[in-house]
Design a protein around this motif. Structure first.
Motif: not given
Length: 257
Positions: A68-69, A98-102
């Protein structure tokens, strides 16, 4: 890197840790943002009676949902605030994988890296947290702070200037810029910029500390002490004045060598 910047690098390494003492007093955990106000959330560990229960609950929630980011960002931020800097980097690094564009995660990761002393990597990661088409003034200022820690003061000042185009006269950015000039030993310019920051927000202890240091470095210790003692109980005021005097004495000792 210019000759002037390379000469400023030792000053940055020597002055910034000492300034933490002047600014924070009893706080036990501090990062670069505590000096310059650049990187977002300020450490408040000393003001919390017992942060452990909240940390335990947050840790449990994070472990239950590590992907969960939002939880990762909150947990990383809490780790930074409690002084667990390396662990904050690990948590944020895993979240970014896991969320490289966040962009929020990238910004948090960059802040954690800076707290941990990884200034070049912090600068690079923060650059991915916004874009030239949609710049974030807080991240621009944070990038400038990382560059100042690397001794690249002229480059840092360009980032502060870009931030000030978005938020003219923002005191936190002005404070960063003034400190950058101080690290170059351009004390008159530093005083001018920090004076503007102080006029915009006289209640920010970091702005006052930066301005007091610049005044003291120019031999105006009485003025500096008035700033340092503003709105403080007598015992805290005395402690900060002592820290200021010690810092100025160390600066003078280095100048005499």
């Amino acid at each position: 890197m210019s000759k002037r910047s390379s000469l400023a690098f030792p000053a940055a390494r020597l002055l910034l840790p000492a300034l933490l003492v002047l600014t924070l007093g009893g706080c036990q955990t501090a990062g670069i943002e505590d000096v310059t106000g650049a990187l977002g959330v300020r450490s408040e560990t000393a003001d919390k009676a017992d942060p452990t229960p909240d940390m335990d609950a947050l840790r449990a929630r994070y472990r239950a949902k590590p992907g969960d980011p939002d939880l990762a960002l909150a947990y990383g931020k809490a780790l930074r605030e409690s002084g667990q800097r390396a662990q904050a980097v690990a948590v944020m690094e895993q979240a970014v994988l896991g969320h490289s564009s966040n962009k929020a995660l990238l910004a948090g990761y960059g802040r954690a890296l800076a707290d941990n002393g990884n200034f070049q990597q912090a600068f690079d990661v923060l650059g991915r947290a916004h874009s030239p088409e949609d710049p974030d003034w807080r991240i621009l200022s944070a990038q400038g702070a990382a560059l100042d820690q690397l001794g690249r003061n002229e480059e840092a000042q360009q980032y502060y200037a870009a931030a000030l185009k978005i938020v003219p006269n923002e005191p936190t950015v002005l404070s960063n810029l003034g400190l950058s000039y101080m690290l170059q030993n351009n004390l008159s310019k530093a005083e001018q910029v920090l004076g503007r920051a102080y006029q915009r927000n006289q209640n920010d202890a970091r702005v006052r500390a930066n301005l007091a240091l610049v005044l003291g470095l120019q031999g105006r210790e009485a003025e500096a002490e008035i700033l340092v003692k503003a709105d403080l109980p007598p015992d805290q005021a005395a402690a900060k004045v002592t820290a200021l005097r010690q810092l100025l004495a160390k600066k003078q000792q280095r100048a005499d060598k």
